[in-house]
Design an enzyme around this catalytic site. Structure first.
Site, PDB file in Angstrom:
ATOM      1  N   CYS A 134      -2.290  15.145   6.545  1.00 38.13           N
ATOM      2  CA  CYS A 134      -1.503  14.110   5.864  1.00 38.13           C
ATOM      3  C   CYS A 134      -2.152  13.778   4.533  1.00 38.13           C
ATOM      4  O   CYS A 134      -3.370  13.673   4.418  1.00 38.13           O
ATOM      5  CB  CYS A 134      -1.311  12.880   6.747  1.00 38.13           C
ATOM      6  SG  CYS A 134      -2.501  11.573   6.522  1.00 38.13           S
ATOM      7  N   GLU A 135      -1.310  13.630   3.531  1.00 32.43           N
ATOM      8  CA  GLU A 135      -1.837  13.425   2.186  1.00 32.43           C
ATOM      9  C   GLU A 135      -2.309  11.994   1.963  1.00 32.43           C
ATOM     10  O   GLU A 135      -2.961  11.716   0.965  1.00 32.43           O
ATOM     11  CB  GLU A 135      -0.794  13.814   1.130  1.00 32.43           C
ATOM     12  CG  GLU A 135       0.420  12.914   1.051  1.00 32.43           C
ATOM     13  CD  GLU A 135       1.423  13.401   0.011  1.00 32.43           C
ATOM     14  OE1 GLU A 135       1.331  14.563  -0.416  1.00 32.43           O
ATOM     15  OE2 GLU A 135       2.294  12.611  -0.358  1.00 32.43           O
ATOM     16  N   HIS A 136      -2.010  11.092   2.888  1.00 31.36           N
ATOM     17  CA  HIS A 136      -2.426   9.703   2.706  1.00 31.36           C
ATOM     18  C   HIS A 136      -3.837   9.455   3.206  1.00 31.36           C
ATOM     19  O   HIS A 136      -4.535   8.597   2.686  1.00 31.36           O
ATOM     20  CB  HIS A 136      -1.445   8.762   3.423  1.00 31.36           C
ATOM     21  CG  HIS A 136      -0.041   8.895   2.922  1.00 31.36           C
ATOM     22  ND1 HIS A 136       1.058   8.958   3.736  1.00 31.36           N
ATOM     23  CD2 HIS A 136       0.429   9.013   1.654  1.00 31.36           C
ATOM     24  CE1 HIS A 136       2.158   9.094   2.997  1.00 31.36           C
ATOM     25  NE2 HIS A 136       1.802   9.138   1.738  1.00 31.36           N
ATOM     26  N   HIS A 137      -4.238  10.177   4.242  1.00 30.83           N
ATOM     27  CA  HIS A 137      -5.566   9.948   4.824  1.00 30.83           C
ATOM     28  C   HIS A 137      -6.416  11.213   4.895  1.00 30.83           C
ATOM     29  O   HIS A 137      -7.566  11.164   5.304  1.00 30.83           O
ATOM     30  CB  HIS A 137      -5.415   9.374   6.237  1.00 30.83           C
ATOM     31  CG  HIS A 137      -4.591   8.125   6.301  1.00 30.83           C
ATOM     32  ND1 HIS A 137      -3.237   8.135   6.539  1.00 30.83           N
ATOM     33  CD2 HIS A 137      -4.937   6.826   6.107  1.00 30.83           C
ATOM     34  CE1 HIS A 137      -2.778   6.893   6.512  1.00 30.83           C
ATOM     35  NE2 HIS A 137      -3.785   6.082   6.245  1.00 30.83           N
ATOM     36  N   GLN A 165       5.107  14.831   6.629  1.00 29.32           N
ATOM     37  CA  GLN A 165       5.909  15.660   7.539  1.00 29.32           C
ATOM     38  C   GLN A 165       7.339  15.847   7.012  1.00 29.32           C
ATOM     39  O   GLN A 165       7.936  16.917   7.169  1.00 29.32           O
ATOM     40  CB  GLN A 165       5.911  15.010   8.929  1.00 29.32           C
ATOM     41  CG  GLN A 165       6.606  15.866   9.978  1.00 29.32           C
ATOM     42  CD  GLN A 165       6.555  15.240  11.354  1.00 29.32           C
ATOM     43  OE1 GLN A 165       5.595  14.538  11.683  1.00 29.32           O
ATOM     44  NE2 GLN A 165       7.579  15.469  12.155  1.00 29.32           N
ATOM     45  N   HIS A 185       0.175  12.536  14.570  1.00 30.08           N
ATOM     46  CA  HIS A 185      -0.620  12.290  13.365  1.00 30.08           C
ATOM     47  C   HIS A 185      -1.933  11.612  13.743  1.00 30.08           C
ATOM     48  O   HIS A 185      -1.933  10.515  14.302  1.00 30.08           O
ATOM     49  CB  HIS A 185       0.167  11.405  12.397  1.00 30.08           C
ATOM     50  CG  HIS A 185       1.357  12.104  11.806  1.00 30.08           C
ATOM     51  ND1 HIS A 185       1.424  12.459  10.473  1.00 30.08           N
ATOM     52  CD2 HIS A 185       2.508  12.543  12.369  1.00 30.08           C
ATOM     53  CE1 HIS A 185       2.573  13.071  10.247  1.00 30.08           C
ATOM     54  NE2 HIS A 185       3.257  13.131  11.368  1.00 30.08           N
ATOM     55  N   CYS A 242      -3.967  10.188  11.887  1.00 30.04           N
ATOM     56  CA  CYS A 242      -4.166   8.903  11.192  1.00 30.04           C
ATOM     57  C   CYS A 242      -3.550   7.752  11.976  1.00 30.04           C
ATOM     58  O   CYS A 242      -3.936   6.596  11.781  1.00 30.04           O
ATOM     59  CB  CYS A 242      -3.635   8.963   9.753  1.00 30.04           C
ATOM     60  SG  CYS A 242      -1.872   9.263   9.621  1.00 30.04           S
TER      61      CYS A 242
HETATM   62 ZN   LIG Z   1      -1.824   9.592   7.323  1.00 27.88          ZN
END
Ligand SMILES: [Zn+2]
Length: 191
Positions: free
Chosen positions: A79-82, A120, A148, A150
């Site tokens: 995931c690009e956020h975490h 996703q 996920h 995260c």
């Molecule tokens: Zn994430």
């Protein structure tokens, strides 16, 4: 021989260890920055590849016009956020319109988009668009089911939630029977 980028990544990973309060010179951590650097590069190797090229490398003229389904394609992405993994399965179908591709190429298309920093939703659409734009089939269907990390190991800490995303074109959009046939074939609940 590691590239300049790998060496530089390793330097930054070493600094991350120090900022986390670790002693980066202790034995167990000596090679960790380099391992992490190589691992990150492996997990994002899709940037150097083209989904369209993968499909074009094995496109065959064929008159078959029934649904082709490749289900339960293992998927590991990040995931690009975490920058934490998400993982699960992709199910892909298309209805040929003069051209088919090697079945393993479908799995490789999933792989090349998964091996990047992703959400996703975008991953699902990129797989669909790659197949639609390259094979020009009568329709494409993609369903991704993933957990996920995260969400599992931080934040809301929900261990068992699965996120389902889907993207359709052509006959899968316009013909409910076609879409239902696909959903029955992959055995998804589409929750
Ligand atoms: Zn994430």
């Amino acid at each position: 021989m590691d590239s300049k980028e790998t060496e530089e990544l390793a330097q930054h990973c070493k600094r991350i260890l120090e900022l986390l309060g670790e002693d980066s010179s202790r034995e167990g951590l000596l090679k960790t920055p380099l391992r992490v650097a190589r691992s990150l590069q492996f997990l994002t190797k899709g940037y150097g590849e083209s989904g369209e090229e993968i499909l074009r490398s094995a496109m065959f003229k064929e008159d078959y016009r029934q649904m082709v389904v490749v289900k339960d394609i293992e998927l590991y992405s990040m995931c690009e956020h975490h920058m934490l993994p998400f993982y699960g399965k992709a199910h892909v179908a298309y209805i040929p319109n003069g051209y088919i591709t090697g079945l393993s190429k479908i799995a490789r298309v999933v792989e090349t988009y998964a091996r990047r920093l992703q959400v996703q939703e975008r991953l699902t659409v990129q797989i669909r668009d790659c197949i639609q734009n390259t094979l020009n089939p009568l329709g494409v269907a993609v369903v991704v089911e993933a957990s996920h990390m995260c969400m599992q190991v931080r934040g809301v800490q929900k261990q068992n939630s699965v996120t389902t995303t889907s993207a359709f074109t052509g006959a899968f959009l316009s013909d409910i029977r076609t879409r239902n046939e696909f959903i029955t074939l992959i055995g998804s609940k589409l929750h």
